[in-house]
Enzyme design. Structure first.
Site, PDB file in Angstrom:
ATOM      1  N   SER A  78      35.151  46.667  32.239  1.00  0.00           N
ATOM      2  CA  SER A  78      35.750  45.651  33.101  1.00  0.00           C
ATOM      3  C   SER A  78      35.339  45.706  34.571  1.00  0.00           C
ATOM      4  CB  SER A  78      37.281  45.707  33.009  1.00  0.00           C
ATOM      5  OG  SER A  78      37.724  45.019  31.871  1.00  0.00           O
ATOM      6  N   SER A  92      37.048  42.276  32.911  1.00  0.00           N
ATOM      7  CA  SER A  92      38.228  41.606  33.413  1.00  0.00           C
ATOM      8  C   SER A  92      38.333  41.598  34.941  1.00  0.00           C
ATOM      9  CB  SER A  92      39.472  42.287  32.846  1.00  0.00           C
ATOM     10  OG  SER A  92      39.601  43.605  33.365  1.00  0.00           O
ATOM     11  N   LYS A 138      42.196  44.607  42.808  1.00  0.00           N
ATOM     12  CA  LYS A 138      42.502  43.971  41.514  1.00  0.00           C
ATOM     13  C   LYS A 138      44.009  43.916  41.318  1.00  0.00           C
ATOM     14  CE  LYS A 138      41.088  44.152  36.614  1.00  0.00           C
ATOM     15  NZ  LYS A 138      40.342  44.925  35.597  1.00  0.00           N
TER      16      LYS A 138
END
Lengths: 476, 482
Positions: free
Chosen positions: B176, B152, B79
């Site tokens: 997330s 996210s 990420k």
């Protein structure tokens, strides 16, 4: 008009701790390095980095707290103080808000009315910000070396009532911080900085007036001047029917005046909240006891010892203990010296004048100083020679006996030689002799001076005076 | 089996046995990225060249008989809020569109012998539930390209679902990792707060953030988590303890485990299909010998507002450092330092980030602190206590991950409040600092994955994996519509 008012002063003193490394990373705290050579991703606040509290910082702060009679919190936390400024890379300063490490302490100062306690509200730990260097002709450079240097902020109660008390308080605080080894307190390097909060009120009133704050005063002289100026300014304003505005004022070193910097409308909103990157600071009882044991004798302890053990006057003991350097030196020299009182006089009269502010060492060996005192006490040299030798020893690392021998500075204690000198002096200045005999006893001073000069300053002054008086009285 | 279809466990074994080289595996993933990425948009940065070099290094080390860690040579996607030394790390924000960290996140040090394929798309600064808040591009759900992958960590979830990475790391502040895992039909684990170092994770909300893996299945999740957990002296909130091998209990039966079904997770707002699938999973667990305990956790209803106050407050402070002075984006026009701040932050942050900064700044303001932030911390304490009490009688909680399956792209973009409500089932876990694993438990009528989560007691990951693995096997046997 001024005498109808009193000033009410509270001080916030920032002291840089003497730790090797910064408060939240392992960068060096050494002063004076080239800009931005002592920083890392953590103290630069780069995204993703995290602070880890340096245990030494807690230790030093606790020591400072114990030495100022504070209560040490068993549970304390660190908070973020949020504001934007280019010297603050994270846009928040990690400080302590509602649970400081130390609280409710005091220290004692000397006033003409005797000892006075000044309360210490709190001592908390925090990180220093960087330094901005404004270039001539515009532009500002950032140096982040100082970012994350550990500080303690020591907040006093509004117990201070004069510039002299304020200076005494800072002096005492400085001495305590140096004695405990917490800081080197170099005001010139900014490792001790003082903010003055000052308000005035009519004598006898109990409510506080509106206060102004003067930040970053970095010498005793400026602290004194700023206070005197601001006191007069506020009294004048009040007498003129004006209101004092709560604000930060800048002290201008050139003019000795203070100028309005920014108005504090209700105080800035720093949006303090507990720093979620850090865990609470919990102090164990056993560790606190260990810390308490590690506190060395403090200025007041040593002062007491000097009075009781060495027979010094309180004022002299105060002066010698005001600085760790002189106190340590005094004790070291006193060990080899037959008259500590003579030593104290010599140090206060001569040596202290030679030591520059915030010096770290004294070039004269303590053993040499002790020897000098002994020479003086044993009448081998006189006081004037001793003063001269202090200056010489400051220049050259040589024992005083060697210097005295080389320059033939030994005191003349031989009565027959001195009688002859006295005789010559009287012969050369008969007017003074006549004056003396006419009852102007002061005239003897000129004669003694002349005789002393003739011996190259080496006469035993007591003996010389005695012989002079005898000679003048005899001839009558 | 093609590398892009293989699990992490299978890849690791094949690499160890030299049945395949890291270069072959890496090449296969890079080729698949070249084919599919235009449709999916899972990556912000693909580090093709560095990946092939790293794969080569690992292959050589292995050929030389060097003792390598378990996942050596396995590719991974990370990420884009996790700092990778020398590789662009943007948080999907214009603000950090030029930020190359000079240091490595701790998790990246743990994974130093894996092969970094690239950095995954996300909602800007991890704020969002759809990955539509990325400054770069939208990520599409591989199960239905018209849908969002969740967020996210949308890029991380989509990549695993589409075979663009065998595993990825995400971060979970309020769901997330788990919610995109649910939307994309993969397994996502949010570990116990303090078990994975946050050093190098660009903070959204420091007291809630935790890094975790996204994988094809439960076993892979345990394998990856094994590599990244551990005490880190650079993170004060990291917990010093012995971390068990999370695969240890995998394969053991779960007879007698007590699984809680709190009513509050199954109330109004939950899509019937999701509810049905999660309750069906409960039945499966019962069939495996577990005991289902229906109970109530009344404080959960306060979790969502408390979460938005705490997370936004911390974010408002954490994101204050992005001021254009030392790194990152800087506005071109400014006349003063205040101007520089204002213009940089106005231009550099997206709408959702600004919304949260304003929310948090407000909540921390003098005069409001007690009513919002302090109150939220009190709620947090109550929620922690309620979970503790619950774990005295149960081993895990079974709950839906999200009220619905994946939204259509654009569906919620104009309604932030509705978007926030989608976090209602995931945030309690972050508030309480507990571990939770999200895994698929079926599909809806449109064929979109439905996710469920198992919440464990603090540091109870091994037990969670044991239960999840047994359930995963049972669901696959039962043909639960997958």
């Amino acid at each position: 008009m001024m005498q109808d008012y009193e000033m009410v002063i509270g001080l916030e003193v920032h002291v840089e701790l003497k730790t090797e490394t910064k408060i939240f990373c392992s960068c060096s705290t050494a002063f004076g390095a080239a800009p931005n050579t002592q920083c890392c991703p953590v103290c630069m606040g780069l995204p993703g980095t995290l602070p880890v509290l340096n245990k030494k910082v807690v230790e030093y702060a606790v020591r400072a707290g114990l030495a100022t009679h504070c209560t040490i919190a068993r549970y304390s936390k660190q908070d973020r103080k949020n504001y934007f400024y280019p010297d603050l890379p994270k846009a928040y300063q990690i400080s302590q808000y509602d649970l400081p490490l130390c609280e409710h302490g005091y220290l004692e100062i000397q006033t003409p009315e005797g000892g006075k306690r000044i309360g210490i509200t709190r001592i908390h730990i925090e990180e220093d910000a960087g330094k901005l260097v404004h270039k001539e002709g515009g532009g500002t450079l950032c140096d982040y070396n100082r970012c994350g240097v550990p500080l303690i902020e020591i907040v006093s109660e509004p117990d201070i009532r004069s510039a002299e008390e304020a200076k005494q308080y800072v002096r005492k605080l400085r001495a305590i911080m140096m004695y405990t080894g917490v800081s080197d307190c170099k005001m010139q390097e900014g490792s001790l900085r003082c903010d003055v909060n000052l308000s005035v009120r009519k004598k006898g009133e109990t409510a506080f007036g509106t206060r102004t704050e003067m930040k970053n005063l970095n010498s005793f002289q400026f602290i004194g001047k700023a206070i005197e100026y601001e006191f007069a300014r506020q009294v004048k304003a009040l007498e003129a029917g004006e209101k004092i505005v709560q604000e930060t004022r800048r002290f201008d070193q050139q003019s000795g005046k203070t100028f309005s910097m920014r108005k504090k409308e209700n105080a800035d909103d720093y949006r303090y909240f507990p720093d979620p990157d850090l865990i609470p600071v919990v102090t164990e009882q056993a560790w606190l006891e260990e810390m308490q044991q590690s506190i060395p004798p403090l200025p007041d302890d040593r002062k007491k010892k000097y009075i009781e053990q060495y027979g010094l006057a309180a004022a002299d003991a105060d002066l010698l203990t005001a600085d760790l350097l002189t106190a340590d030196y005094f004790e070291q020299a006193a060990q080899g010296c037959s008259s500590p009182k003579t030593l104290a006089n010599l140090m206060l009269g001569e040596l202290l004048k030679l030591i520059p502010a915030e010096a770290e060492t004294i070039p004269i060996r303590a053993a040499h100083m002790a020897e000098l005192c002994n020479l003086l006490a044993e009448d081998k040299i006189n006081n004037g020679t001793a003063k001269k030798l202090v200056k010489q020893m400051w220049q050259a690392d040589t024992p005083p006996s060697v210097l005295a021998e080389e320059q033939k500075l030994w005191q003349i204690n031989d009565r027959s030689i001195l009688r002859e000198t006295v005789r010559r002096a009287i012969a050369q200045d008969e007017k003074s002799a006549a004056d003396f005999r006419a009852g102007k006893t002061n005239a003897i001073k000129a004669l003694i001076g002349r005789a002393m000069q003739e011996t190259g300053g080496q006469a035993n002054p007591k003996l010389l005076a005695e012989l002079m008086e005898d000679a003048l009285n005899e001839a009558e | 089996m093609k590398p892009i279809d293989m699990t992490v466990a299978a890849l690791a074994e094949a690499l160890q046995n030299k049945e395949v080289s890291s270069q072959e595996v890496t090449r296969a993933y890079l080729d698949n990225i070249a084919r599919e990425e235009a449709n999916i948009g899972a990556y912000i940065t693909v580090t093709e060249e560095a990946a092939m070099q790293q794969a080569k290094r690992i292959d050589e080390a292995r050929a030389n008989g060097k003792d390598l860690p378990k996942l050596a040579g396995v590719p991974a996607g990370i990420k884009d809020n996790i700092c990778t030394k020398g590789t662009l790390t943007t948080c999907a924000s214009k603000m950090l569109s030029n930020f190359v960290p000079p240091y490595q996140a701790t998790v990246m040090e743990h994974l130093q012998d894996t092969v970094l394929l690239g950095k995954m798309n996300m909602d800007e600064f991890a704020m969002g539930s759809t990955t539509e808040n990325s400054w770069y591009h939208v990520t599409h759900n591989p199960r239905n390209l018209a849908c969002v992958p969740g967020g996210s960590s949308g890029g991380s979830a989509a990549a695993v679902a589409a075979g663009l990475a065998p595993f990825t790391l995400g971060s979970d502040t309020g769901g997330s990792i788990r919610q995109p895992a649910a939307f994309c039909g993969v397994v996502g684990m949010k570990p116990t707060y303090g078990s994975v170092s946050r050093y190098g994770l660009i903070a959204f909300a420091s007291s809630l953030d935790q890094i975790g893996p996204l994988t094809k299945n439960v076993y892979d999740s345990a394998l990856v988590l094994n590599e990244i957990v551990g005490y880190d002296r650079r993170d004060s909130t990291s917990v010093k303890r012995q971390y068990a091998d999370f695969t240890k209990h995998i394969g053991r039966e779960i007879k007698g485990k007590r699984i809680a079904l709190p009513h509050e997770y199954f109330g109004e707002g939950l899509a019937p299909e999701v509810k049905e699938a999660v309750l069906a999973a409960a039945k499966k667990l019962e069939a495996l010998g577990a005991q289902i305990v229906e109970l109530s956790m009344p404080s959960l209803k306060a979790a969502l507002p408390a979460y938005y106050v705490i997370s936004s407050s911390e974010a408002s402070s954490n994101l204050a450092r992005f001021d254009g002075v030392k790194y990152g984006f800087r506005a071109q026009q400014y006349d003063s330092v205040e101007d520089l701040y204002r213009n940089t932050r106005s231009e550099g942050f997206g709408a959702e980030v600004k919304r949260r900064i304003m929310l948090g700044t407000f909540a921390l303001s003098s005069g409001y602190y007690d009513a919002y932030y302090k109150k939220a911390l009190q709620v947090r304490t109550i929620i922690v206590q309620e979970f503790q009490q619950m774990f005295e009688q149960c081993d895990a909680v079974l709950a839906p991950v999200a009220p619905t399956t994946a939204y259509r792209i654009g569906e919620k973009r104009e309604n932030p409040l509705e978007m926030y409500l989608g976090d209602v089932y995931t945030v309690p876990v972050n508030i309480a600092g507990l571990p939770a694993l999200s895994m698929p438990c079926g599909t809806d009528a449109a064929g979109l994955p439905i996710g469920m989560q198992l919440v464990g007691n603090a540091f109870g990951e091994a037990e969670l994996y044991q239960i999840a693995y047994a359930l995963e096997a049972a669901l696959q046997e039962g043909g639960s519509g997958k």
